[in-house]
Structure formats: structure tokens, C-alpha cells
Write an enzyme that holds these catalytic residues in place. Structure first.
Site, short mmCIF file in Angstrom:
data_model
loop_
_atom_site.label_atom_id
_atom_site.label_comp_id
_atom_site.label_asym_id
_atom_site.label_seq_id
_atom_site.Cartn_x
_atom_site.Cartn_y
_atom_site.Cartn_z
N GLU A 1 14.99 24.01 -16.42
CA GLU A 1 13.43 23.68 -16.33
C GLU A 1 12.55 24.71 -17.00
OE1 GLU A 1 9.27 23.38 -14.84
OE2 GLU A 1 10.77 25.10 -14.95
N GLU B 1 8.47 21.40 -19.10
CA GLU B 1 7.07 21.23 -18.63
C GLU B 1 6.08 21.91 -19.71
OE1 GLU B 1 6.08 23.01 -15.00
OE2 GLU B 1 4.00 22.74 -15.26
N ASP C 1 15.28 27.78 -8.08
CA ASP C 1 15.54 29.12 -8.37
C ASP C 1 16.97 29.75 -8.53
OD1 ASP C 1 12.68 29.35 -9.03
OD2 ASP C 1 12.18 29.90 -7.11
N HIS D 1 15.37 26.40 -12.28
CA HIS D 1 13.97 26.65 -12.40
C HIS D 1 13.44 27.96 -13.08
CE1 HIS D 1 9.83 27.35 -10.43
NE2 HIS D 1 9.65 26.16 -11.25
N ARG D 2 13.05 27.46 -14.45
CA ARG D 2 12.53 28.65 -15.24
C ARG D 2 13.86 29.28 -15.71
NH1 ARG D 2 7.35 31.20 -12.04
NH2 ARG D 2 6.54 29.12 -11.32
N LYS E 1 2.73 22.94 -20.27
CA LYS E 1 1.71 23.84 -19.49
C LYS E 1 0.47 23.60 -20.01
CE LYS E 1 3.60 25.87 -15.77
NZ LYS E 1 3.45 25.08 -14.55
N HIS F 1 5.70 31.10 -18.44
CA HIS F 1 4.88 30.15 -17.52
C HIS F 1 3.47 30.22 -17.36
CE1 HIS F 1 3.63 29.14 -13.14
NE2 HIS F 1 4.42 27.95 -13.51
N ASP G 1 8.96 26.18 -19.31
CA ASP G 1 7.34 26.07 -19.39
C ASP G 1 7.19 26.17 -20.81
OD1 ASP G 1 6.84 25.52 -16.48
OD2 ASP G 1 8.02 27.48 -16.71
#
Ligand code: G3P
Ligand code: CA
Length: 244
Positions: free
Chosen positions: A34, A109, A229, A7-8, A111, A49, A36
Site C-alpha cells: 500500500e 492511495e 506495517d 502498509h507504506r 492523498k 504520506h 500514498d
């Protein structure tokens, strides 16, 4: 096998959405990342993000009000876990250049709920095609109109609606908007939703899975992927289940 998406990047251990976080994900054996994306003032696709710079950089104000050149002067790791660091805000193109050298999946993703960022879908798709990343890219967003647009522009790309609450029969909804996966908050992903979705051919990748018990629940269900994470801990938990 349930895939592990960082995640990120590996946001629990490295400054989120920086190249060092993405490289850490690869180092620990994650299957994907993943991230953003938003648009800079001059229309570049940048990786960050929040719509505001305040939380993750040494500046304040909106991403959309700075040019790429201005964004590049900022530190995206000013004080991560109390440690002073120096990281750039990456562009999506920089990330793709790095992805060229590995086989990681990449969940992008968009945003675009607070600001719609006209042209964001076209730019992400153009870069995905230019770098021949089609097989490894999954587009997601909380803005489902944007996902429909992505599907219309690039039916070859996988799209996945993000959602937080109790969407009714999400496997039907996902198909209705051209998606082939769902990305629910883990609280909105009870066993029966995961099982029904998988049986209907809809991939399920819940977020953000940081507790070992929750990881194991999803691994045992044969969930398509988890977004975490802590990819290193997730890889270890998955290995632990396999060896039993
Ligand atoms: O894509 C899953 C997750 O990243 C969505 O929420 O706020 O962490 O971008 P957020
Ligand atoms: Ca995200």
C-alpha cells in the site's frame, strides 16, 4: 486466502514509502504493498504520506511547493528508529518500474483530501496504463469524489473507498460509487460488515492490522486482504493458522 499488503511498504521495520520498505515487503513474502501519492510543484506523481515534508524527511513545508528535482535532494529516512539513513522520495513511475519485476499487488492511495491535486487521477491512470499494471492496481482514497472520477476515467481499475467510522451498509455504498472493495479502519470493520460485504461480492481490506489477534480474526473470516506495517509477522501468523 487473505492477502497481506504491506502498509507504506513495510513501515514498521523500514522508512515508510521508500524503495527499501517496498523491497522488504517483497522479501518477506507479502502479496502486495500500500502506498500514498501526491503531486510535486511541477506535477510529478510522488510517493509520500503527509502533505508536509516535516515528519518523514529532513525538510519542512509542503510537498506541493517543491519540484521533483528539489524533492529528490531530500532524505526520506533522516532518522528512522534512531538510525541515520539515506533514502529518496520515490516517484510512482520508479515504483512501477520495480513492480515490473515482480507480481505484487499495489494499492495506491490518492492523498487528495487536504489538497485536491487537480490532474492526480489522470496521471496515476496514465502511468497504470503505460506500465500495463491494470490487474494489480487498486485505487483508494478518503476523497470519494476522486474515486468516482477514477472509475469514470478508468472503469477497468478497481477502486475502494477508505473510511474510518461506522459507514452504514458499506457494501451498498461501495457499489454506488463504482467501487468493488472497501478499505475500512479495522475499528470500523466488525465481523458482520466483513461477512456481508464479501457475500455481496465486495472485497474487504481493513487497515492498519498490526496485532496478531486482529490478524487472526481477519484470516479466519476469510477477509480479502489486510494492510499491515509488519508484513513479515503477518505472513508468519498466516502460516501458523494454515499448519494447524
Ligand atoms: O490505505 C490504508 C491506510 O493507509 C489509510 O490511512 O493515514 O495510513 O494513509 P493512512
Ligand atoms: Ca495510506
Amino acid at each position: 486466502m487473505t492477502l497481506i499488503f504491506a502498509h507504506r511498504g513495510s513501515a514498521g521495520t523500514h522508512p515508510e514509502n521508500t524503495m527499501s520498505a517496498f523491497k522488504e515487503a517483497a522479501r518477506v513474502g507479502a502479496d502486495g504493498i500500500e502506498t500514498d501519492v501526491q503531486l510535486s510543484k511541477d506535477g510529478e506523481v510522488v510517493i509520500i504520506h503527509d502533505e508536509k515534508l516535516d515528519r518523514t524527511t529532513n525538510a519542512s513545508g509542503y510537498v506541493k511547493d517543491r519540484t521533483l528535482m528539489e524533492l529528490k535532494t531530500l532524505n526520506a529516512s533522516p532518522n528512522f528508529k534512531g538510525k541515520l539513513g539515506k533514502e529518496n522520495i520515490p516517484t510512482l513511475e520508479e515504483l512501477f518500474i520495480w513492480l515490473n519485476d515482480n507480481q505484487l499487488y499495489c494499492n495506491i492511495e490518492l492523498k487528495n483530501t487536504l489538497f485536491l491535486y487537480p490532474g492526480l487521477e489522470e496521471k496515476v491512470i496514465q502511468l497504470t496504463r503505460a506500465y500495463e499494471m491494470d490487474e494489480r492496481i487498486i485505487l483508494s482514497s478518503f476523497n470519494h469524489y476522486s474515486l468516482v472520477k477514477c472509475h469514470q476515467l478508468a472503469p477497468e481499475l478497481e477502486t475502494a473507498p477508505l473510511y474510518r467510522d461506522g459507514l452504514y451498509m458499506p457494501w451498498i455504498y461501495a457499489k454506488a460509487i463504482g467501487g468493488s472493495a472497501i478499505h475500512p479502519n479495522f475499528r470500523a470493520a466488525p465481523d458482520f460488515v466483513i461477512q456481508a460485504s464479501l457475500s455481496m461480492g465486495i472485497a474487504v481490506r481493513p487497515y492498519t492490522i498490526n496485532e496478531e489477534a486482529e490478524m487472526k480474526r481477519l484470516f479466519k473470516l476469510g477477509c480479502s486482504a489486510i494492510i499491515t506495517d509488519f508484513p513479515e509477522a503477518a505472513v508468519r501468523a498466516r502460516e501458523g493458522l494454515k499448519s494447524r
